[in-house]
Design a protein around this motif. Structure first.
Motif, short mmCIF file in Angstrom:
data_model
loop_
_atom_site.label_atom_id
_atom_site.label_comp_id
_atom_site.label_asym_id
_atom_site.label_seq_id
_atom_site.Cartn_x
_atom_site.Cartn_y
_atom_site.Cartn_z
N GLY A 182 0.77 -1.24 0.00
CA GLY A 182 0.00 0.00 0.00
C GLY A 182 0.79 1.28 0.00
N ALA A 183 2.12 1.22 -0.11
CA ALA A 183 2.94 2.43 -0.11
C ALA A 183 2.76 3.17 -1.43
CB ALA A 183 4.41 2.08 0.09
N THR A 184 2.74 4.51 -1.34
CA THR A 184 2.67 5.33 -2.55
C THR A 184 4.04 5.35 -3.23
OG1 THR A 184 3.32 7.36 -1.41
CG2 THR A 184 0.96 6.80 -1.42
N ALA A 185 4.07 5.88 -4.47
CA ALA A 185 5.34 5.98 -5.20
C ALA A 185 6.34 6.83 -4.43
CB ALA A 185 5.10 6.56 -6.60
N GLU A 186 5.86 7.92 -3.82
CA GLU A 186 6.74 8.79 -3.04
C GLU A 186 7.27 8.05 -1.81
OE1 GLU A 186 3.71 9.58 -4.08
OE2 GLU A 186 4.22 11.03 -5.68
N GLU A 187 6.42 7.28 -1.16
CA GLU A 187 6.85 6.53 0.02
C GLU A 187 7.86 5.46 -0.36
OE1 GLU A 187 2.83 6.88 2.80
OE2 GLU A 187 2.98 5.30 1.29
N VAL A 188 7.66 4.80 -1.51
CA VAL A 188 8.62 3.79 -1.97
C VAL A 188 9.98 4.42 -2.20
CG1 VAL A 188 9.21 2.26 -3.88
CG2 VAL A 188 6.89 2.23 -2.94
N GLN A 189 10.02 5.60 -2.84
CA GLN A 189 11.29 6.27 -3.08
C GLN A 189 11.98 6.64 -1.77
OE1 GLN A 189 13.08 6.69 -5.96
NE2 GLN A 189 11.49 5.26 -6.67
N ALA A 190 11.18 7.05 -0.79
CA ALA A 190 11.74 7.38 0.52
C ALA A 190 12.34 6.14 1.18
CB ALA A 190 10.67 8.00 1.41
N LYS A 191 11.66 5.00 1.05
CA LYS A 191 12.17 3.74 1.61
C LYS A 191 13.47 3.33 0.92
CE LYS A 191 8.62 3.08 4.33
NZ LYS A 191 8.77 3.29 5.80
N LEU A 192 13.51 3.50 -0.41
CA LEU A 192 14.74 3.17 -1.15
C LEU A 192 15.90 4.03 -0.68
CD1 LEU A 192 13.60 2.62 -4.84
CD2 LEU A 192 14.84 0.99 -3.40
N GLY A 193 15.64 5.32 -0.51
CA GLY A 193 16.69 6.21 -0.03
C GLY A 193 17.19 5.81 1.34
N LYS A 194 16.26 5.34 2.18
CA LYS A 194 16.62 4.97 3.55
C LYS A 194 17.50 3.72 3.58
CE LYS A 194 14.28 5.21 8.00
NZ LYS A 194 12.95 5.29 8.67
N ILE A 195 17.15 2.73 2.75
CA ILE A 195 17.93 1.49 2.78
C ILE A 195 19.34 1.71 2.22
CG2 ILE A 195 17.23 0.54 0.54
CD1 ILE A 195 17.16 -2.22 1.81
#
Length: 238
Positions: A182-195
């Motif tokens: 259920g993550a939005t595209a913006e949330e996915v990008q934020a998760k990628l940046g975090k990892i």
């Protein structure tokens, strides 16, 4: 965990501790299965229904490894170690909810803070190595665990391996896992940046084996895998 120029414990503040139980189960598909199998592997190595003292390093967050082990082996007792107070507080809440505080010693700090003559029958190091920068820090924590285990004692090591940007397909699948939840595209990008920030996984399974060998452990048996994640059982050689 060991102290670094940037202390990895600092990443695990109150906000991260509060979301850890949900977020970790998304980031690691098979989170509960990995912890359940870790308990099974230790019981298989030690022998079922035998009393044991288990060192749990990086126990903060869900305390799921303790919960899984305690359900399988009622005669095991635990020492839970973590340098993040918010994460250890969260783990304590889960242990209390499962009536396991009387079987668990809670230690805020690092493995090397424990008495040098501590003697454990087994240990776990789950979700820790990839937060430690460089091989020196990884070797230090493994050596500190080795020094506090009985000869032949088993150790479970689990965590991410591979340099993240060396596996673009796995990274994309990891992104889709978040989208699936259920993550939005913006949330996915934020998760990628975090990892991709502030983490330094061993770059291969061979690198994990080498770290264990250099710390005095034997050949490791992999028993679980999920995208970047792997889990192994090894034993102290001497």
């Amino acid at each position: 965990m060991t102290q670094l120029a940037i202390d990895p414990a600092g990443k695990f503040d109150n906000s991260r501790a509060n979301e850890y139980a949900r977020q970790s189960r998304i980031a690691l598909a098979g989170y509960d299965a990995c912890h359940d199998l870790s308990a099974c592997m230790l019981a298989a190595s030690l022998g079922p229904s035998r009393p044991a003292k288990v060192l749990v390093v990086g126990a903060g967050g869900t305390a799921q490894e303790i919960i899984a082990m305690a359900a399988l082996e009622p005669s095991w007792n635990f020492t839970a170690v973590d340098p993040s107070e918010p994460m250890l507080d969260a783990a304590t809440q889960h242990l209390r909810a499962n009536d396991l505080l009387h079987r668990t010693r809670i230690h805020l700090g690092h493995v090397e803070d424990l008495p040098a003559d501590a003697s454990f029958d087994a240990a776990t190091l789950i979700g820790v190595l990839h937060h430690l920068a460089g091989d020196t820090a990884k070797q230090q924590i493994l050596q500190s665990i080795h020094a506090r285990l009985k000869p032949g004692a088993p150790l479970i090591v689990a965590g991410n391996h591979y340099a993240y940007d060396s596996q673009p397909l796995l990274l994309q699948a990891w992104s889709q896992r978040w989208r699936q939840q259920g993550a939005t595209a913006e949330e996915v990008q934020a998760k990628l940046g975090k990892i991709l920030q502030g983490a330094d996984p061993p770059h291969s399974e061979a690198a994990v084996q080498a770290l264990l060998h250099d710390a005095g452990f034997g050949e490791a048996t992999r028993f679980f895998s999920s995208l970047f994640w792997g889990a192994w059982l090894t034993c102290k050689l001497s």
